[in-house]
Scaffold this active site. Structure first.
Site, PDB file in Angstrom:
ATOM      1  N   GLU A  88      12.407   9.702 -25.928  1.00 61.73           N
ATOM      2  CA  GLU A  88      10.999   8.931 -26.100  1.00 61.73           C
ATOM      3  C   GLU A  88       9.977   9.763 -26.501  1.00 61.73           C
ATOM      4  OE1 GLU A  88       8.447   7.915 -23.014  1.00 61.73           O
ATOM      5  OE2 GLU A  88      10.408   8.310 -21.352  1.00 61.73           O
ATOM      6  N   CYS A 123      12.431   5.407 -20.939  1.00 64.32           N
ATOM      7  CA  CYS A 123      13.435   6.608 -20.420  1.00 64.32           C
ATOM      8  C   CYS A 123      15.011   5.947 -20.323  1.00 64.32           C
ATOM      9  CB  CYS A 123      13.334   7.003 -18.729  1.00 64.32           C
ATOM     10  SG  CYS A 123      11.969   6.726 -18.342  1.00 64.32           S
ATOM     11  N   HIS A 154      17.736   6.574 -11.633  1.00 58.94           N
ATOM     12  CA  HIS A 154      16.746   6.864 -13.106  1.00 58.94           C
ATOM     13  C   HIS A 154      15.071   7.099 -11.499  1.00 58.94           C
ATOM     14  CE1 HIS A 154      13.490   7.629 -15.291  1.00 58.94           C
ATOM     15  NE2 HIS A 154      12.251   6.577 -15.089  1.00 58.94           N
TER      16      HIS A 154
HETATM   17  N1  ACO Z   1       0.182  12.808   2.622  1.00 55.96           N
HETATM   18  C1  ACO Z   1       1.225  12.243   2.450  1.00 55.96           C
HETATM   19  N2  ACO Z   1       1.461  10.899   1.381  1.00 55.96           N
HETATM   20  C2  ACO Z   1      -0.110  10.450   0.877  1.00 55.96           C
HETATM   21  C3  ACO Z   1      -0.806  11.452   1.314  1.00 55.96           C
HETATM   22  C4  ACO Z   1      -0.607  11.921   1.920  1.00 55.96           C
HETATM   23  N3  ACO Z   1      -1.763  12.948   2.174  1.00 55.96           N
HETATM   24  N4  ACO Z   1      -1.890  10.559  -0.051  1.00 55.96           N
HETATM   25  C5  ACO Z   1      -1.026   9.328  -0.479  1.00 55.96           C
HETATM   26  N5  ACO Z   1       0.394   9.124  -0.046  1.00 55.96           N
HETATM   27  C6  ACO Z   1       1.362   8.372  -0.551  1.00 55.96           C
HETATM   28  C7  ACO Z   1       0.491   7.203  -1.264  1.00 55.96           C
HETATM   29  O1  ACO Z   1       0.908   6.197   0.756  1.00 55.96           O
HETATM   30  C8  ACO Z   1       1.493   6.547  -1.574  1.00 55.96           C
HETATM   31  O2  ACO Z   1       2.609   5.929  -0.746  1.00 55.96           O
HETATM   32  P1  ACO Z   1       3.757   4.626  -0.843  1.00 55.96           P
HETATM   33  O3  ACO Z   1       4.381   4.598  -2.350  1.00 55.96           O
HETATM   34  O4  ACO Z   1       5.244   4.483  -0.367  1.00 55.96           O
HETATM   35  O5  ACO Z   1       2.109   3.861  -1.226  1.00 55.96           O
HETATM   36  C9  ACO Z   1       2.452   7.534  -2.506  1.00 55.96           C
HETATM   37  O6  ACO Z   1       1.735   8.866  -1.713  1.00 55.96           O
HETATM   38  C10 ACO Z   1       1.355   7.859  -3.986  1.00 55.96           C
HETATM   39  O7  ACO Z   1       0.196   7.331  -3.772  1.00 55.96           O
HETATM   40  P2  ACO Z   1      -0.689   6.214  -4.242  1.00 55.96           P
HETATM   41  O8  ACO Z   1      -2.039   6.391  -3.596  1.00 55.96           O
HETATM   42  O9  ACO Z   1      -0.243   4.732  -4.247  1.00 55.96           O
HETATM   43  O10 ACO Z   1      -0.305   7.313  -6.181  1.00 55.96           O
HETATM   44  P3  ACO Z   1      -1.551   6.933  -7.082  1.00 55.96           P
HETATM   45  O11 ACO Z   1      -1.716   5.461  -7.093  1.00 55.96           O
HETATM   46  O12 ACO Z   1      -2.102   7.937  -7.364  1.00 55.96           O
HETATM   47  O13 ACO Z   1       0.179   6.923  -8.803  1.00 55.96           O
HETATM   48  C11 ACO Z   1       2.369   6.970  -9.138  1.00 55.96           C
HETATM   49  C12 ACO Z   1       1.237   6.838  -8.009  1.00 55.96           C
HETATM   50  C13 ACO Z   1       1.277   5.128  -9.555  1.00 55.96           C
HETATM   51  C14 ACO Z   1       3.599   6.259  -9.521  1.00 55.96           C
HETATM   52  C15 ACO Z   1       1.891   7.196 -10.834  1.00 55.96           C
HETATM   53  O14 ACO Z   1       2.153   9.189 -10.296  1.00 55.96           O
HETATM   54  C16 ACO Z   1       2.483   7.059 -12.174  1.00 55.96           C
HETATM   55  O15 ACO Z   1       0.971   6.113 -12.167  1.00 55.96           O
HETATM   56  N6  ACO Z   1       3.142   7.993 -12.293  1.00 55.96           N
HETATM   57  C17 ACO Z   1       4.101   7.637 -13.410  1.00 55.96           C
HETATM   58  C18 ACO Z   1       4.357   5.758 -13.237  1.00 55.96           C
HETATM   59  C19 ACO Z   1       5.587   5.645 -12.725  1.00 55.96           C
HETATM   60  O16 ACO Z   1       6.436   6.350 -12.221  1.00 55.96           O
HETATM   61  N7  ACO Z   1       5.969   4.670 -12.806  1.00 55.96           N
HETATM   62  C20 ACO Z   1       7.587   4.700 -12.482  1.00 55.96           C
HETATM   63  C21 ACO Z   1       8.469   3.861 -12.895  1.00 55.96           C
HETATM   64  S1  ACO Z   1       8.925   3.703 -14.612  1.00 55.96           S
HETATM   65  C22 ACO Z   1       9.113   5.785 -15.067  1.00 55.96           C
HETATM   66  O17 ACO Z   1       9.302   5.787 -14.850  1.00 55.96           O
HETATM   67  C23 ACO Z   1       7.894   6.137 -16.346  1.00 55.96           C
END
Ligand code: ACO
Length: 456
Positions: free
Chosen positions: A86, A120, A250
């Protein structure tokens, strides 16, 4: 070819990841997020990345050339070359045509196949095309090669720590040690704007993080249930996860994979008869009336089934996460980095006769669950041993990478971003830091034609 070929699958594999990484602990500090957010919250340790010295053509070529060298492949024995990616640098010219430079100089130009793209999932589409070709009436007796590669980069913000980069090359043919099971592939494809790249002037995607997680989990529910139904056609005793030796996913980030295995168990729970539920899932009866589509972000369901599945996760899935944890999301090669990790975690004896399921997901969305069986045949056994030995050498290179300060990583990302569409262009990234055998970009000329060399 009139006789039906047997045991079509993967004969050899090679994985390429960049020689530089940023540590996720350092990145947490640099990004000023809570300690543990990337390492515990996302389950990531290190993130591989490329400077402007590498692009999609070069990383795919590096993986392909290594596969050919390590396995002494005669280029005239290849009748199909497929690419899944991609990472688009040209709206017309495929990466496959660039890879043909290696074949064309030996006069090997009778090679079908082209690029497949959908987030992906492209690597899996390319793989299926190759398997189908070997099993079809068009097959001419030669082997196929599949290359899946991507440079996964996000803009500054919460998605950036879920980047990564890499490429995998796989040799496909009959009498393979890793055999693709017939008639059980289960797909789920629909339309969603969870992650997409509509801005052709930028390397970064548009991401709706939460929606992407929901789409991933709902695709998993659909694929898994259909896969089980197809498995039960030939084997009425098939018991889902319990009948499989491994389950690979994945991996956008490792925590989502752990949650996914819990989700598979939740599906097994919902599908079980009341009597089986009591026996197999003690203490979980409060979830009897929960519905799949209402529980994607239900913390109670998630927690209960992650606890329930912990042992199963450690046994059937965790061994597949070594590359994902240490390189990050490689996009199309992610699932195949999982396969490499799983294979090197065991000895050939431990693998013979085993069956495992693989879940491929590409946003937008396209997804499939399918299964691979490890062939019991003696000759396949020695091929498997060769495959694992060669992958062990590759995996050892994870420890030979250079750790880079997050500021340096961020500056290199800025250079990539600033020059994404610059021509003519001479990259500034270090050549010294690259692993021997790595292809790199030398220049882009006024006509945006790219020139590469290989580091000796
Ligand atoms: N200590 C431990 N854990 C923590 C802490 C901390 N200090 N702070 C946050 N966390 C945890 C949260 O509770 C959350 O856990 P949960 O998922 O069990 O609720 C996790 O860390 C992530 O924190 P969030 O605030 O929910 O995440 P954020 O909004 O910052 O973004 C996300 C996470 C959405 C995965 C982002 O990184 C993203 O958009 N990534 C790209 C998209 C992606 O990979 N999607 C998956 C499928 S599609 C693909 O393959 C591309």
């Amino acid at each position: 070819m009139s006789t039906k070929v047997q045991n079509v699958g993967i004969l050899a594999m090679e994985l390429y990841f960049p020689s530089q990484y940023v540590d996720q602990v350092d990145l947490e500090k640099f990004d000023e997020v809570g300690t543990g957010k990337y390492t515990i919250g996302l389950g990531q340790s290190k993130m591989g990345f490329c400077s402007d010295r590498e692009d999609i053509n070069s990383i795919c070529m590096t993986a392909l050339h290594r596969l050919i060298e390590k396995n002494n492949i005669n280029l005239h024995d290849i009748g199909r070359l497929e690419v899944g990616t991609e990472t688009i640098i040209d709206k017309s010219k495929s990466v496959k045509t660039f890879l043909m430079t290696l074949f064309a100089k030996e006069g090997a130009t009778d090679i079908e196949g082209i690029d497949s793209t959908n987030a992906c999932y492209g690597g899996t589409a390319a793989l299926f095309n190759s398997i189908n070709w070997v099993e079809s009436s068009s097959w001419d007796g030669r082997k196929a090669i599949v290359v899946a590669g991507d440079i996964a980069v996000y803009g500054k913000g919460p998605a950036r720590p879920t980047g990564g980069a890499g490429a995998v090359a796989m040799l496909i043919g009959p009498d393979a040690p890793l055999v693709f099971d017939c008639g059980v592939r289960a797909s789920y494809m629909t339309h969603a704007y969870d992650f997409y790249k509509p801005d052709l002037a930028s390397e970064f995607p548009y991401v709706d993080g939460k929606l992407s997680i929901k789409c991933y989990l709902s695709a998993l529910d659909n694929c898994y249930n259909l896969f089980c139904k197809k498995m039960r056609k030939d084997n009425p005793d098939f018991k889902g996860l319990l009948s499989l030796d491994g389950m690979l996913f994945h991996s956008p980030y490792c925590k989502l994979v752990q949650k996914s295995l819990g989700r598979v168990c939740f599906n097994d729970f919902l599908n079980a008869s009341p009597a089986d539920r009591e026996k197999q899932f003690p203490g979980l009866s409060q979830f009897n009336n929960h519905k799949r589509e209402e529980t994607y972000f239900d913390r109670d369901v998630e927690k209960a089934f992650m606890i329930y599945s912990e042992k199963l996760f450690n046994e059937k899935t965790k061994p597949s996460l070594h590359v994902a944890k240490n390189v990050g999301n490689m996009y199309t090669p992610s699932l195949y980095g999982g396969l490499v990790s799983y294979l090197v975690s065991k000895s050939p004896d431990q693998l013979i006769g085993k069956k495992f399921a693989l879940f491929s997901y590409g946003s937008g969305l396209a997804s499939t669950m399918y299964s691979i069986s490890i062939c019991k045949d003696m000759s396949a056994g020695s091929k498997l041993e060769r495959l694992i030995n060669s992958l062990n050498n590759t995996i050892a290179m994870l420890d030979k990478r250079q750790c880079v300060d997050p500021q340096v990583f961020s500056d290199l990302m800025d250079v990539r971003t600033k020059n994404y569409h610059t021509a003519p262009y001479e990259p500034s990234g270090s050549i010294d830091v690259l692993f021997p055998g790595t292809y790199y970009l030398v220049r882009i000329d006024e006509q945006r034609r790219r020139t590469y060399e290989r580091k000796l």
